[in-house]
Write an enzyme that holds these catalytic residues in place. Sequence first.
Site, short mmCIF file in Angstrom:
data_model
loop_
_atom_site.label_atom_id
_atom_site.label_comp_id
_atom_site.label_asym_id
_atom_site.label_seq_id
_atom_site.Cartn_x
_atom_site.Cartn_y
_atom_site.Cartn_z
N ASN A 176 -4.47 -5.23 -9.23
CA ASN A 176 -3.52 -5.57 -8.01
C ASN A 176 -4.01 -6.78 -7.55
O ASN A 176 -3.27 -7.81 -7.51
CB ASN A 176 -3.06 -4.50 -7.19
CG ASN A 176 -3.04 -3.23 -7.57
OD1 ASN A 176 -2.89 -2.99 -8.99
ND2 ASN A 176 -2.72 -2.25 -6.97
N ASP A 177 -5.00 -6.63 -6.87
CA ASP A 177 -5.56 -8.01 -6.49
C ASP A 177 -5.81 -9.15 -7.26
O ASP A 177 -5.71 -10.39 -6.85
CB ASP A 177 -6.71 -7.76 -5.44
CG ASP A 177 -6.38 -7.27 -4.07
OD1 ASP A 177 -5.31 -7.70 -3.39
OD2 ASP A 177 -6.80 -6.11 -3.49
N ARG A 188 -14.86 3.93 -3.06
CA ARG A 188 -14.66 2.58 -2.81
C ARG A 188 -15.05 2.54 -1.21
O ARG A 188 -14.26 3.19 -0.60
CB ARG A 188 -13.74 1.92 -2.98
CG ARG A 188 -13.61 0.37 -2.89
CD ARG A 188 -12.20 -0.32 -3.48
NE ARG A 188 -11.09 -0.09 -2.64
CZ ARG A 188 -9.98 -0.23 -2.72
NH1 ARG A 188 -9.70 -1.07 -3.99
NH2 ARG A 188 -8.88 -0.09 -2.17
N ARG A 235 -10.05 5.51 -2.35
CA ARG A 235 -9.66 4.60 -1.66
C ARG A 235 -10.23 5.10 -0.16
O ARG A 235 -9.15 5.67 0.32
CB ARG A 235 -8.46 3.90 -1.31
CG ARG A 235 -7.98 3.18 -3.03
CD ARG A 235 -6.46 2.61 -2.86
NE ARG A 235 -6.26 2.04 -4.00
CZ ARG A 235 -5.44 2.48 -5.33
NH1 ARG A 235 -5.22 3.90 -4.90
NH2 ARG A 235 -5.39 1.89 -6.10
N CYS A 254 -8.99 0.34 -12.56
CA CYS A 254 -8.52 1.44 -11.82
C CYS A 254 -7.16 0.85 -10.99
O CYS A 254 -6.77 1.31 -10.16
CB CYS A 254 -9.46 1.77 -11.01
SG CYS A 254 -10.12 0.42 -9.87
N ARG A 293 1.30 -10.27 -1.23
CA ARG A 293 1.86 -9.01 -1.66
C ARG A 293 3.36 -9.08 -1.79
O ARG A 293 3.92 -7.88 -2.51
CB ARG A 293 1.18 -7.98 -0.61
CG ARG A 293 -0.06 -7.41 -0.96
CD ARG A 293 -0.65 -6.48 0.06
NE ARG A 293 -1.93 -6.16 -0.13
CZ ARG A 293 -2.38 -5.61 -1.00
NH1 ARG A 293 -1.78 -4.99 -1.91
NH2 ARG A 293 -3.76 -5.29 -1.11
N HIS A 310 0.73 -1.10 0.03
CA HIS A 310 -0.05 0.04 0.16
C HIS A 310 0.77 1.16 -0.02
O HIS A 310 0.59 2.39 -0.57
CB HIS A 310 -0.73 -0.03 1.01
CG HIS A 310 -2.01 -1.28 1.17
ND1 HIS A 310 -1.87 -2.12 2.08
CD2 HIS A 310 -2.68 -1.59 0.22
CE1 HIS A 310 -3.05 -2.84 1.73
NE2 HIS A 310 -3.28 -2.78 0.46
#
Lengths: 118, 525
Positions: B433-434, B315, B279, B477, B444, B180
């Site tokens: 990313n996920d 989100r 976020r 995104c 990660r 992050h």
Amino acid sequence: MTSGLRIEKQEPEPLPEPFRVNCQTEVEVKHGVGLHARPSVTFTRLAKSFPCSIEVAVNGSDVWLNGKSIIKIMGARIRKGSILRIRADGILAEEAIRALKGLIERNFDEEKKHGRTA
Amino acid sequence: MAGPLRLKAKSASPGIASGPAFLAERPGAPAAPRTAGGYAALEKAIDVSIGELERLAEGADAESRDIIDFQIEVLRDPTIAEATGARMETDANVVFAWVATLDAYIGELEAADEEPMQARAVDILDIKNRVLGALAGTPIADFPPGSVFVGKDMEPSRFLAHDWSKGGGIALFAGSTAGHVALLARAKSVPMVVGTGRFSAMDGDPVSVDGNAGAVVLEAGSMLIPPLAPAQVPAGDTQTNDDELHTADGVPILLSININDPAEIDALDPATAGVGLMRSEFSTASVADAANEERQLAIYRRVLEQAGERPVTIRMLDIGGDKPLDGLEDLPALSSGLRGIRLLLAQPEIARVQARALLRAAVFGRLSVMLPMVSFPDEIDRMRDIFREEAEKLGRRSLLHRMPPIGMMVEVPAAALMLDTFGSAAFFSFGTNDLTRYVSASSREDIDADDGKAAPAVLRLIAEAVKLAADKPVSICGDMAGNPSYLPALLAAGLRHFSVAPARRPAIRSAIIGLNADGTRAAGE
């Protein structure tokens, strides 16, 4: 009524073990708008200054409210002409009753602007 | 005298920064004191709030003092303490138990017939937020501006609280380019490297972070590195843009930005199509913040007002699992490792507070709400029910609100493969990313997945999912959207809406202009 210690019996009581003082009084609210925020604050602050439990019932109701809780006291919508029953149980119960009754009779000391009673 | 020592590292955010080292872990220093959880923390926050109020009361006029006295008395109300205790028995989290107790009382007051009683509701709301603020506590100590942060890892809240305008960078012994903080650093153009391995430096030692080559340079001895100019402004961001962005063959493309810190909205370029992803977890540092409806409302409102006519997609909190939140460990649902929407549905009090803040914010702009980590269609339906119920309650309280469109992040393979079954989602946005992590079974910290080896699989999955989305709005995104090398494949898949970190916008913008809508390079490019 679970809070605190109890001491010194002043009158013979039917209850044998915890030495307790249990007092009650009745008083009429004469204050113009009843117990809105400011008088409620004064009332609960004074009530909290005593170690005994203090409960209030309004106009003959058998619902006893915690007299130290501002949300209960305000929520009871106590208006001019309401009859309050106040009961106290525990240490300094008599003094508490006397002081709270006096406060109501003096109209919550409203004329003494913002004086602390407790 | 030893010369400079160059340590190989992995680049997490480009750019070069030099400055005095700030060592996050002092040798022998005790772990940072954590606020005691549970009831003790709440009691302390109440005491702090009473202290603040008492200070305010000094020198206040009579009327203000009446209000303050009333507030103090409510904070000391034994009934509230009892009700909170009772709620904790079923609910476990002290913050939400307390919020629920006060909210119930606020609701009662708002519903009272007498106007003076109704007017008290706002006083209670005020102390609710004061205590939540005290519970959130003082943020972790900041470090001097211009420093190079050196440590094992870095908390996102720490990154966000720091002033990066004076330069500085980040060097992490461990960490990941997909972490992050790496994401935040790229968005803010803060040079950062990860995976340096443990090295020893003294606090204040001059250190350079080379985020381009992926290295840390330790200037041992007396050699001083002149401080570098503060953070590079992304080049080309000043170029004149017309509002319309087209591919070389004239197909309109929307280019939005992702924001993490609500302050990033201030830099919203007029040519940007809006905020494709905010976020919200990055503006929520603790459970106390998550419980604070007014605080969230203020943040969302600010973003929406700044965006004006342009759409903003917020989100919902994506927390849990490997995304910690201070105080969340006190919530029992967490022991099962729930994350994203599953955590929100398991702890609906968190979702309800945020739903109310979002419903109320929606009147200030063009808000859409995006749900994180959705795997199955019923998760959307259940969240929609929560929004509906909270909207009804707001209506009964005569609070302005509006129901926003509710869409979903597509970042779980199970959802991507079944996108045609998500009839109740208003829109889709790919979170690469996920998606990459779950497609390639990597964590990660998995360096291989960082290298883009999984990209072909992810791109194929996206292309298939876009077909399944039928006529619903689709965007992307994730970090993949900000990487020009993936742009041809994403365009070929049919994507026409990209949301990228502000620093990536110029690069993506110029890449789009040079490509046809089918992803092929335009003639003459």
